[in-house]
Design an enzyme around this catalytic site. Structure first.
Site, PDB file in Angstrom:
ATOM      1  N   HIS A  56       0.817  -1.223   0.000  1.00 47.29           N
ATOM      2  CA  HIS A  56       0.000   0.000   0.000  1.00 47.29           C
ATOM      3  C   HIS A  56       0.853   1.276   0.000  1.00 47.29           C
ATOM      4  O   HIS A  56       0.331   2.355  -0.313  1.00 47.29           O
ATOM      5  CB  HIS A  56      -0.922   0.043   1.223  1.00 47.29           C
ATOM      6  CG  HIS A  56      -1.986  -1.001   1.221  1.00 47.29           C
ATOM      7  ND1 HIS A  56      -2.834  -1.213   0.153  1.00 47.29           N
ATOM      8  CD2 HIS A  56      -2.341  -1.920   2.160  1.00 47.29           C
ATOM      9  CE1 HIS A  56      -3.658  -2.202   0.439  1.00 47.29           C
ATOM     10  NE2 HIS A  56      -3.379  -2.659   1.649  1.00 47.29           N
ATOM     11  N   HIS A 101      -6.441  -7.183  -0.425  1.00 45.09           N
ATOM     12  CA  HIS A 101      -6.521  -5.738  -0.629  1.00 45.09           C
ATOM     13  C   HIS A 101      -5.651  -5.356  -1.828  1.00 45.09           C
ATOM     14  O   HIS A 101      -4.556  -5.882  -2.003  1.00 45.09           O
ATOM     15  CB  HIS A 101      -6.038  -4.981   0.609  1.00 45.09           C
ATOM     16  CG  HIS A 101      -6.761  -5.359   1.865  1.00 45.09           C
ATOM     17  ND1 HIS A 101      -6.284  -6.315   2.743  1.00 45.09           N
ATOM     18  CD2 HIS A 101      -7.938  -4.912   2.379  1.00 45.09           C
ATOM     19  CE1 HIS A 101      -7.132  -6.435   3.751  1.00 45.09           C
ATOM     20  NE2 HIS A 101      -8.135  -5.604   3.550  1.00 45.09           N
ATOM     21  N   ASP A 140      -4.819 -12.940   3.363  1.00 46.59           N
ATOM     22  CA  ASP A 140      -6.032 -12.441   4.005  1.00 46.59           C
ATOM     23  C   ASP A 140      -7.289 -12.658   3.170  1.00 46.59           C
ATOM     24  O   ASP A 140      -8.371 -12.205   3.548  1.00 46.59           O
ATOM     25  CB  ASP A 140      -5.894 -10.972   4.392  1.00 46.59           C
ATOM     26  CG  ASP A 140      -5.187 -10.129   3.345  1.00 46.59           C
ATOM     27  OD1 ASP A 140      -4.880 -10.659   2.253  1.00 46.59           O
ATOM     28  OD2 ASP A 140      -4.921  -8.950   3.617  1.00 46.59           O
TER      29      ASP A 140
END
Length: 314
Positions: free
Chosen positions: A125, A164, A245
């Site tokens: 990120h 993500h 995840d």
């Protein structure tokens, strides 16, 4: 296969506070799982600390200074509601950069076929001038740019299966055709990027997953979109943002993968690496926040990396 396993005590020094999902216990659970006798063949590597010149391949000097100068002497300092610094965070972040760059050096030198870097803080990120989403420096983007500029590789592929979207990695290579970035991730979900319309210069492939998707949808989308794109690109090095995840037991998302889905994808990626990369593949830990599921998924991933039956050209 010869597999390097990178870990270091400095990664445990990054203290995120009570009840933060990205805790040092994540690495403790992985280390415990990989201490089993079936992993005795791992080449256990102690990484050097990274250098600022390596971080500057992706991040501005101002960002580096901001992060390192913000490291507190005592207690915790929050950069945002998710991203926190403790007195050991600078050491951990530098060591993570050192691990991934050392893995690039050693894999390209032929010392091993592949590597798994159990590093933290995670990185995908982090943008050139912004820490976010638990991430300080973008480890995998740094590794890719290091391989491109230091080792003069012409085609590097990054596959990101964290649940993500790796907005920072995408941004780093959005206009760089030498790097293919392919990501599967839940949408709509944090950080709000990663739509199929985001294509860069034709080198960005975003494959959304919907809440409730299982391994069936996951495998179908990889088989239909990402794996063919990798074969068409013919990378010289394959890098993997290995976030676990998307597991059905993870508390931060709603995808329903199980350990065998990670085994399947790892083997598919290894086969592509065997054909195009001389088996050169480096996997770098990102997310995964249920400790039991994380440890089990990493164990399957690393066991597959070690598998001797996956040979170049098959």
């Amino acid at each position: 296969m010869k597999t390097l396993y990178y870990s270091h005590a400095d990664f445990l020094l990054h203290d995120t506070g009570i009840d933060h999902p990205e805790s040092a216990d994540r690495l403790r659970s992985i280390d415990k799982a990989l201490a089993a006798p079936e992993f005795s063949g791992l080449i256990r590597a102690s990484p050097p600390p990274g250098m600022e010149q390596q971080i500057r391949l992706i991040h501005t000097q101002a960002h580096i200074d901001t992060i390192l100068n913000a490291v507190p002497r005592h207690g915790l300092r929050y950069l945002d509601s998710d991203t926190v610094l403790s007195p050991g965070s600078g050491k951990a972040a530098l060591r993570a950069v050192g691990a991934v760059c050392d893995a690039v050096d050693r894999i390209l030198a032929g010392e091993a076929d592949n590597a798994f870097c159990a590093v933290r803080p995670p990185g995908h990120h982090a943008e050139s001038e912004r820490a976010m989403g638990f991430c300080l420096f973008n480890n995998i983007a740094i590794a890719a740019e290091y391989a491109r500029t230091h080792h003069q590789l012409k085609r590097i592929a990054i596959v990101d299966f964290d649940v993500h979207h790796g907005n920072g990695t995408q941004a780093a290579f959005y206009e760089q055709p030498a790097v293919l970035y392919a990501s599967s991730h839940e949408i709509p979900h944090y950080p709000g990027t990663g739509y199929p319309s985001e294509t860069g210069v034709g080198n960005i492939i975003n494959v959304p997953l919907a809440a409730g998707d299982s391994g069936l949808e996951f495998r179908q989308k990889y088989s239909r979109i990402i794996l063919p794109a990798l074969r068409a690109f013919k990378p010289e090095l394959l890098l993997v943002s290995a976030g676990f995840d998307a597991h059905r037991d993870d508390p931060l998302a709603s995808i329903r993968l199980v350990e065998d889905d990670y085994r399947w994808l790892t083997q598919e990626l290894m086969e592509i690496a065997g054909i195009y990369c001389g088996s050169r593949m480096i996997s770098i830990l990102e997310g995964g926040y249920n400790l039991k599921a994380l440890a089990a998924s990493v164990a399957v991933h690393v066991k597959t990396l070690l598998a001797s039956e996956v040979q170049a050209g098959k």
